[in-house]
Design an enzyme around this catalytic site. Structure first.
Site, short mmCIF file in Angstrom:
data_model
loop_
_atom_site.label_atom_id
_atom_site.label_comp_id
_atom_site.label_asym_id
_atom_site.label_seq_id
_atom_site.Cartn_x
_atom_site.Cartn_y
_atom_site.Cartn_z
N CYS A 1 0.84 -1.20 0.00
CA CYS A 1 0.00 0.00 0.00
C CYS A 1 0.88 1.25 0.00
CB CYS A 1 -1.01 -0.03 1.14
SG CYS A 1 -2.35 1.18 0.91
N HIS B 1 -3.76 -4.77 -0.51
CA HIS B 1 -3.35 -5.37 0.76
C HIS B 1 -3.45 -6.90 0.66
CE1 HIS B 1 -3.14 -1.81 3.43
NE2 HIS B 1 -4.02 -1.30 2.58
N GLU C 1 -2.54 -8.98 2.85
CA GLU C 1 -2.91 -9.50 4.18
C GLU C 1 -4.41 -9.39 4.43
OE1 GLU C 1 -2.34 -5.10 5.08
OE2 GLU C 1 -1.68 -6.58 3.60
#
Length: 212
Positions: free
Chosen positions: A78, A193, A195
């Site tokens: 990001c 992202h 994650e």
């Protein structure tokens, strides 16, 4: 591997995701650990200017530069990707002439998306370059989670044919095309992202861990 803790980013979420991907993770800003780790993950949440300020406060920019100079793997996520470019305009101080200097690993400016709806928040596909290690294993057809209003909208780094060209992956929001991810030797980065991207994001992180 090391996860750079410089005060920006959802550090624990990223830590858990990379651990699920098979890595042993140290959340640290200690120079020795950062420089000696097999891989370094650089998260980033918030504004470009704030992330650069926080990064410099812990000498993170120098540590990232040293790793890359030695060919040591780094993954930016990001705003952790955005700060790798020359500069960004988000919340820039007027003394910086309308932009905040970034790390300059890649030429170009991080600017606001030209879209009717901002932020760009939610799931989106990525236009993946050929022979990608990052998106290997069928990830080129998956959706990834984005949340941002700024991005690099042009790619300005080209090679002379004597070195391998970076692989640049693109996405589009509301008609505005932007750089979604880059593979450039030891330096990988994603605007989205991983994650927060479920199994697809976990697969991408596994691909990165497998290169370490």
């Amino acid at each position: 591997m090391a996860l750079l803790d410089y005060g920006s980013g959802n550090v624990r979420s990223a830590q858990r995701a990379v651990e699920r991907a098979g890595a042993t993770v140290s959340v640290t800003r200690d120079p020795y650990e950062v420089l000696e780790a097999d891989g370094l993950l650089v998260p980033g949440v918030g504004a470009f200017s704030a992330c650069m300020r926080q990064l410099k406060e812990v000498n993170g920019d120098r540590m990232i530069g040293q790793r890359l100079a030695g060919g040591r793997p780094v993954l930016g996520i990001c705003v952790g990707m955005q700060i790798l470019f020359d500069a960004g305009v988000e919340f820039a101080d007027h003394s910086d002439h309308g932009s905040t200097p970034g790390m300059g690993e890649w030429p170009g400016m991080v600017t606001k998306l030209e879209a009717r709806v901002l932020p760009h928040m939610g799931w989106n596909t990525v236009q993946v370059d050929d022979d990608s290690q990052m998106f290997a294993g069928g990830l080129d057809h998956e959706h990834f989670y984005f949340v941002h209003s700024y991005a690099a909208r042009d790619w300005e780094l080209f090679t002379d044919g004597r070195t391998e060209a970076p692989k640049v992956h693109w996405a589009e929001h509301d008609g505005c095309r932007f750089v979604a991810a880059v593979e450039n030797g030891p330096l990988w980065a994603t605007q989205f992202h991983p994650e927060k991207s479920g199994d697809a994001g976990l697969g991408l992180l596994r691909n990165w861990v497998a290169t370490l």
